[in-house]
Design an enzyme around this catalytic site. Structure first.
Site, PDB file in Angstrom:
ATOM      1  N   LYS A 162      17.228   3.622   4.765  1.00 44.51           N
ATOM      2  CA  LYS A 162      16.010   4.536   4.709  1.00 44.51           C
ATOM      3  C   LYS A 162      16.205   5.446   3.582  1.00 44.51           C
ATOM      4  O   LYS A 162      17.425   5.977   3.413  1.00 44.51           O
ATOM      5  CB  LYS A 162      15.978   5.264   5.917  1.00 44.51           C
ATOM      6  CG  LYS A 162      15.540   4.207   7.360  1.00 44.51           C
ATOM      7  CD  LYS A 162      14.259   4.013   7.195  1.00 44.51           C
ATOM      8  CE  LYS A 162      13.721   2.937   8.181  1.00 44.51           C
ATOM      9  NZ  LYS A 162      12.353   2.829   8.141  1.00 44.51           N
ATOM     10  N   ASP A 190      14.049   1.161   2.497  1.00 46.63           N
ATOM     11  CA  ASP A 190      12.713   1.205   3.046  1.00 46.63           C
ATOM     12  C   ASP A 190      12.252   2.780   2.567  1.00 46.63           C
ATOM     13  O   ASP A 190      13.000   3.703   3.307  1.00 46.63           O
ATOM     14  CB  ASP A 190      12.557   1.096   4.523  1.00 46.63           C
ATOM     15  CG  ASP A 190      10.963   1.375   4.981  1.00 46.63           C
ATOM     16  OD1 ASP A 190      10.147   1.620   4.180  1.00 46.63           O
ATOM     17  OD2 ASP A 190      10.792   1.039   6.205  1.00 46.63           O
ATOM     18  N   GLU A 218      10.987  -1.605   0.573  1.00 48.47           N
ATOM     19  CA  GLU A 218       9.753  -1.441   1.708  1.00 48.47           C
ATOM     20  C   GLU A 218       8.945  -0.282   1.462  1.00 48.47           C
ATOM     21  O   GLU A 218       9.515   0.826   1.300  1.00 48.47           O
ATOM     22  CB  GLU A 218      10.372  -1.650   2.963  1.00 48.47           C
ATOM     23  CG  GLU A 218       9.415  -1.621   4.284  1.00 48.47           C
ATOM     24  CD  GLU A 218      10.142  -2.032   5.448  1.00 48.47           C
ATOM     25  OE1 GLU A 218      11.174  -2.597   5.242  1.00 48.47           O
ATOM     26  OE2 GLU A 218       9.524  -2.011   6.635  1.00 48.47           O
ATOM     27  N   ASP A 243       4.568  -2.505   4.204  1.00 50.14           N
ATOM     28  CA  ASP A 243       4.653  -2.356   5.704  1.00 50.14           C
ATOM     29  C   ASP A 243       3.258  -1.471   6.087  1.00 50.14           C
ATOM     30  O   ASP A 243       2.647  -2.210   6.522  1.00 50.14           O
ATOM     31  CB  ASP A 243       6.172  -1.535   5.946  1.00 50.14           C
ATOM     32  CG  ASP A 243       6.155  -1.179   7.423  1.00 50.14           C
ATOM     33  OD1 ASP A 243       5.236  -1.949   8.131  1.00 50.14           O
ATOM     34  OD2 ASP A 243       7.010  -0.581   7.750  1.00 50.14           O
ATOM     35  N   LYS A 267       4.146  -6.209  12.024  1.00 52.75           N
ATOM     36  CA  LYS A 267       4.687  -5.637  13.225  1.00 52.75           C
ATOM     37  C   LYS A 267       3.499  -5.486  14.130  1.00 52.75           C
ATOM     38  O   LYS A 267       2.381  -5.469  13.928  1.00 52.75           O
ATOM     39  CB  LYS A 267       4.811  -3.973  13.053  1.00 52.75           C
ATOM     40  CG  LYS A 267       6.113  -3.662  12.110  1.00 52.75           C
ATOM     41  CD  LYS A 267       6.377  -2.048  11.966  1.00 52.75           C
ATOM     42  CE  LYS A 267       7.487  -1.789  11.222  1.00 52.75           C
ATOM     43  NZ  LYS A 267       7.166  -0.486  10.383  1.00 52.75           N
TER      44      LYS A 267
HETATM   45  C1  LIG Z   1      13.158   0.470  13.862  1.00 52.03           C
HETATM   46  C2  LIG Z   1      12.727  -0.315  12.553  1.00 52.03           C
HETATM   47  N1  LIG Z   1      13.966  -0.961  12.086  1.00 52.03           N
HETATM   48  C3  LIG Z   1      12.184   0.458  11.556  1.00 52.03           C
HETATM   49  O1  LIG Z   1      12.808   0.878  10.504  1.00 52.03           O
HETATM   50  N2  LIG Z   1      10.839   0.743  11.305  1.00 52.03           N
HETATM   51  C4  LIG Z   1      10.141   1.795  10.478  1.00 52.03           C
HETATM   52  C5  LIG Z   1       9.328   2.587  11.476  1.00 52.03           C
HETATM   53  C6  LIG Z   1       9.990   3.221  12.840  1.00 52.03           C
HETATM   54  C7  LIG Z   1       9.059   4.219  13.320  1.00 52.03           C
HETATM   55  O2  LIG Z   1       9.128   5.243  12.572  1.00 52.03           O
HETATM   56  O3  LIG Z   1       9.048   4.183  14.659  1.00 52.03           O
HETATM   57  C8  LIG Z   1       9.712   1.087   9.520  1.00 52.03           C
HETATM   58  O4  LIG Z   1      10.031  -0.114   9.159  1.00 52.03           O
HETATM   59  O5  LIG Z   1       9.272   1.647   8.695  1.00 52.03           O
HETATM   60 MG   LIG Z   2       8.995   0.157   7.003  1.00 54.38          MG
END
Ligand SMILES: C[C@H](N)C(=O)N[C@H](CCC(=O)O)C(=O)O
Ligand SMILES: [Mg+2]
Length: 362
Positions: A162, A190, A218, A243, A267
């Site tokens: 992240k 991401d 991402e 995303d 998702k």
């Molecule tokens: C949990 C998954 N690996 C992830 O990163 N999802 C996030 C959003 C998750 C959230 O804030 O509940 C994404 O891909 O942005």
């Molecule tokens: Mg994401």
């Protein structure tokens, strides 16, 4: 197999460590569980997380959408009427995709039970084992490097890092992580909408020049800024994955046709469940665009459903289904088996859920 009741419950599962993105910090999975009962005694389970900052869905809104709008239109319907029921759910209320997803998942669970087959086999039967990445929360570079080493020691071969918060640190974050884990591990990043388009181009080009070897970026920019997303896609060699910009099949079609991104993150909580996710898979397949299957902060109920979709469809080549392994405990008996990076689907009918502990029924 006729629907007789739809019940709502709540689960609360603490995370191993706080989950931090450019959008939010979360300490626990606090999700809504849907249980659909039938006249044959079969039950189907679904789940929805209140991810307000991404989907706009709150706990109260999810409960209200199901109890006040969707439920009354489904009671008395036969599970074999899958196609009609999916249209009924969609027409019951606009938006509210997480609520729709929870109900859709529970209906698919029952559909599999009706035909005595696991959902991944009913939808394509491509594979029964998949490999997920794990998310490294956005923190200071040293902490992220430590978390990355820990993930590698637990066997993960792909890390989802992240970024996008205090963006001045983003290059240092990846530098610290690469120095700590080397180059045998894949890194995808991401930004969760944290960058402006030109800033994104600058950061990504720098990452390319340094040679960080980034698999993809991402959602670099704001969800609504499709032109900005395309600008980034057009000006970096690092593939861009959409995303938050893609919820519906129509969104996917638009992004693909305008070439605003190279890849799509599906998702279930954005699509409103498996029924629409399958449409995105078909669109992506027609255009040769590979997809990732992702999740919000979800427990094993809805992530099992997402894993079955990945098991069914070959166009899903990237897996980000780490919700259950981020949790400190697993209150669900049955469903897919989550063993760190390895996810194994079982051949139980539907999704194979047996029991869910610690649910507070409404
Ligand atoms: C949990 C998954 N690996 C992830 O990163 N999802 C996030 C959003 C998750 C959230 O804030 O509940 C994404 O891909 O942005
Ligand atoms: Mg994401």
């Amino acid at each position: 197999m006729k629907i007789t009741d739809i019940k709502i419950g709540f689960i609360s599962v603490p995370l191993k460590t706080p989950f931090k993105t450019a959008l939010r910090t979360v300490e626990a999975v606090n999700d809504i569980i849907v249980k659909i009962e039938t006249d044959t005694g079969h039950v189907g389970y679904g789940e929805a997380p209140p991810t307000g900052v991404i989907t706009g869905d709150t706990t109260g809104a999810i409960v209200g959408a199901i109890e006040d709008h969707i439920k009354k239109n489904l009671i008395g319907r036969e599970i074999e009427e899958m196609e009609e029921m999916m249209k009924v759910i969609d027409r019951s209320i606009v938006k509210n995709n997480s609520a729709k997803a929870a109900v859709d998942i529970a209906i698919y669970d029952l559909y599999g039970q009706l035909y005595h087959a696991p959902i991944y086999k009913l939808l394509g039967g491509y594979r029964k084992e998949i490999t997920t990445d794990i998310t490294i929360s956005v923190n200071d570079p040293e902490e992220m490097a430590r978390d990355s080493i820990d993930a590698v020691n637990r066997g993960y071969k792909t890390l989802k890092i992240k970024v996008g918060k205090n963006t001045a640190l983003d290059i240092q974050r990846i530098k610290a992580i690469r120095e700590a884990i080397g180059y045998d591990i894949d890194i995808r990043i991401d930004a969760n909408q944290g960058w402006k388009p030109k800033e994104a181009i600058q950061i990504l080009r720098k990452m390319e020049d340094i040679g960080f070897n980034i698999e993809f970026i991402e959602q670099p920019v704001a969800a609504h800024d499709i032109e900005g997303l395309k600008l980034v896609t057009d000006h970096t060699n690092i593939p861009v994955l959409a995303d938050e910009s893609v919820f519906s099949p129509k969104d996917a079609m638009h992004i693909i046709q305008t070439r605003a991104a190279d890849l799509i993150n599906i998702k279930l909580m954005k699509t409103g469940g498996i029924y629409n996710a399958l449409k995105i898979c078909s669109i992506a397949e027609m255009y040769g665009i590979e997809c990732m299957i992702g999740c919000m902060l979800e427990s094993k109920v809805s992530v099992t459903a997402a894993a079955h979709l990945a098991g069914a469809k070959s166009i899903i080549t990237k897996i980000d289904l780490d919700g259950p392994v981020l949790c400190k405990e697993d209150p669900i008996t049955g469903g897919a088996i989550f063993d760190e990076y390895k996810i194994t689907l079982t051949d139980e009918p539907g999704f194979g859920f047996k029991n869910i502990d610690k649910i507070k029924w409404k």
